[in-house]
Scaffold this active site. Sequence first.
Site, PDB file in Angstrom:
ATOM      1  N   ARG A 115      11.904  -6.819   5.267  1.00 13.64           N
ATOM      2  CA  ARG A 115      11.818  -5.374   4.998  1.00 13.64           C
ATOM      3  C   ARG A 115      12.768  -4.576   5.903  1.00 13.64           C
ATOM      4  NH1 ARG A 115       5.918  -2.552   4.909  1.00 13.64           N
ATOM      5  NH2 ARG A 115       5.935  -2.858   7.154  1.00 13.64           N
ATOM      6  N   LYS A 131       0.833  -1.214   0.000  1.00 13.99           N
ATOM      7  CA  LYS A 131       0.000   0.000   0.000  1.00 13.99           C
ATOM      8  C   LYS A 131       0.870   1.268   0.000  1.00 13.99           C
ATOM      9  CE  LYS A 131      -2.345  -0.950   3.793  1.00 13.99           C
ATOM     10  NZ  LYS A 131      -1.751  -2.238   4.224  1.00 13.99           N
ATOM     11  N   ARG A 168      -0.536  -9.310  13.338  1.00 19.17           N
ATOM     12  CA  ARG A 168      -1.131  -8.248  12.514  1.00 19.17           C
ATOM     13  C   ARG A 168      -2.036  -8.852  11.441  1.00 19.17           C
ATOM     14  NH1 ARG A 168       4.153  -5.520  10.618  1.00 19.17           N
ATOM     15  NH2 ARG A 168       2.876  -4.040   9.476  1.00 19.17           N
ATOM     16  N   ARG A 195      -9.597   0.740   9.051  1.00 21.03           N
ATOM     17  CA  ARG A 195      -9.214  -0.639   9.366  1.00 21.03           C
ATOM     18  C   ARG A 195     -10.307  -1.361  10.136  1.00 21.03           C
ATOM     19  NH1 ARG A 195      -3.214   0.294   9.167  1.00 21.03           N
ATOM     20  NH2 ARG A 195      -2.156  -1.672   9.494  1.00 21.03           N
ATOM     21  N   ARG A 212      11.460  -2.429  11.252  1.00 22.00           N
ATOM     22  CA  ARG A 212      10.359  -1.914  12.070  1.00 22.00           C
ATOM     23  C   ARG A 212      10.114  -2.854  13.242  1.00 22.00           C
ATOM     24  NH1 ARG A 212       5.203  -0.201   8.438  1.00 22.00           N
ATOM     25  NH2 ARG A 212       4.134  -1.250  10.138  1.00 22.00           N
TER      26      ARG A 212
HETATM   27  P1  AMP Z   1       0.747   0.244   9.197  1.00 24.69           P
HETATM   28  O1  AMP Z   1       2.018   0.956   8.980  1.00 24.69           O
HETATM   29  O2  AMP Z   1      -0.394   0.802   8.403  1.00 24.69           O
HETATM   30  O3  AMP Z   1       0.879  -1.254   9.050  1.00 24.69           O
HETATM   31  O4  AMP Z   1       0.333   0.505  10.739  1.00 24.69           O
HETATM   32  C1  AMP Z   1       1.191   0.123  11.803  1.00 24.69           C
HETATM   33  C2  AMP Z   1       0.364  -0.004  13.084  1.00 24.69           C
HETATM   34  O5  AMP Z   1      -0.231   1.277  13.391  1.00 24.69           O
HETATM   35  C3  AMP Z   1      -0.804  -0.978  13.031  1.00 24.69           C
HETATM   36  O6  AMP Z   1      -0.416  -2.310  13.272  1.00 24.69           O
HETATM   37  C4  AMP Z   1      -1.698  -0.419  14.141  1.00 24.69           C
HETATM   38  O7  AMP Z   1      -1.190  -0.741  15.430  1.00 24.69           O
HETATM   39  C5  AMP Z   1      -1.524   1.096  13.946  1.00 24.69           C
HETATM   40  N1  AMP Z   1      -2.527   1.626  12.994  1.00 24.69           N
HETATM   41  C6  AMP Z   1      -2.283   2.192  11.778  1.00 24.69           C
HETATM   42  N2  AMP Z   1      -3.423   2.554  11.169  1.00 24.69           N
HETATM   43  C7  AMP Z   1      -4.425   2.216  12.011  1.00 24.69           C
HETATM   44  C8  AMP Z   1      -5.838   2.289  11.945  1.00 24.69           C
HETATM   45  N3  AMP Z   1      -6.469   2.808  10.873  1.00 24.69           N
HETATM   46  N4  AMP Z   1      -6.552   1.838  13.004  1.00 24.69           N
HETATM   47  C9  AMP Z   1      -5.946   1.327  14.103  1.00 24.69           C
HETATM   48  N5  AMP Z   1      -4.618   1.177  14.225  1.00 24.69           N
HETATM   49  C10 AMP Z   1      -3.847   1.620  13.193  1.00 24.69           C
END
Ligand code: AMP
Length: 217
Positions: A127, A13, A171, A88, A160
Site C-alpha cells: 500500500r 474499511k 497489528r 476496537r 505508512r
Molecule cells: P487504522 O488506520 O484504523 O489502522 O489505525 C492506525 C492505528 O491508530 C492503530 O494501529 C492504532 O494504533 C490507532 N487506532 C486507530 N483507531 C483506534 C482505536 N479505535 N482504538 C485504539 N487505537 C486506535
Amino acid sequence: MNFILFGPPGAGKGTQAKFIVDTYSIPQISTGDILRDAVKSKSPLGVKAKEIMNSGALVSDEVVLAIVEERLAKSDCDNGFVLDGFPRTLPQAEALKALLGKNSKKINCVISLDIADEVIVKRLSGRRTCSVCGAGYHLLADPPKTDGVCNKCSGTLVQRDDDCEATIRKRLQVYHEQTSPLKEYYENGGFLFHVDGTSSIQEIQTTIQSIVKSTNV
Ligand code: AMP
C-alpha cells in the site's frame, strides 16, 4: 443510518467508508485518520500517539473515546455516520453504546469485512499513499504510472510507518486478541453482517447496498 465498518487492518474499511459517505451523504469517522492528522501536526495528542501507532499497538481507550465523543457531537453526524476503525475493544463498544444512548441513538448496522491474515500482509505491505492529495495505490494491484509518483497530482507516494511487515503482523495479533471478540458482541445484537473482504470493491459495494435495504432504516 449509523454504521460501523468492522474488520482487520487492510480489510478495505477506508475504501468502503468512502463509498458509504458518497452514497448516503453521511460523514466517515476514522479514528486512525484523526490520530494520523494529530501525529502530522505534532499536537500533544499526536506526540503521545505516534510511538504507540508505529509499534502496532492500540492507543488507550480513554484517548480514543475522547476523540470520538467530540467528533460525534458535531452537527454533520445528526443524520448518520460511518465509524471506521472504531470501536476496537469491548470497553470502546460499551462506551459507544452509552454515548449514543444518551442521545437516543444507536448503531443500526455493523458490516464485518472478513479476510485472511496472509491476504492482508500482501495487501498492506504494497500500500502507498500520495503525501500531497492522499490518493491510494497498491504496488501490485493498482500501481502508479511512474514509480513513487502520484498519477493525479505528481506528489510523492509514501508508505505508512505502520505498514511494514513486522508491524502489520503485530497489528493483526492485536486485532485477533482485542478487536475480533467484538464480532460476537455485535452478533448478539442481531445487526452484524458478514461480507467477503476478498470480493472486488464493486461487489462489496453492491452487497453493502443490499444490506442497507434489508435493514429498513
Ligand atoms: P487504522 O488506520 O484504523 O489502522 O489505525 C492506525 C492505528 O491508530 C492503530 O494501529 C492504532 O494504533 C490507532 N487506532 C486507530 N483507531 C483506534 C482505536 N479505535 N482504538 C485504539 N487505537 C486506535
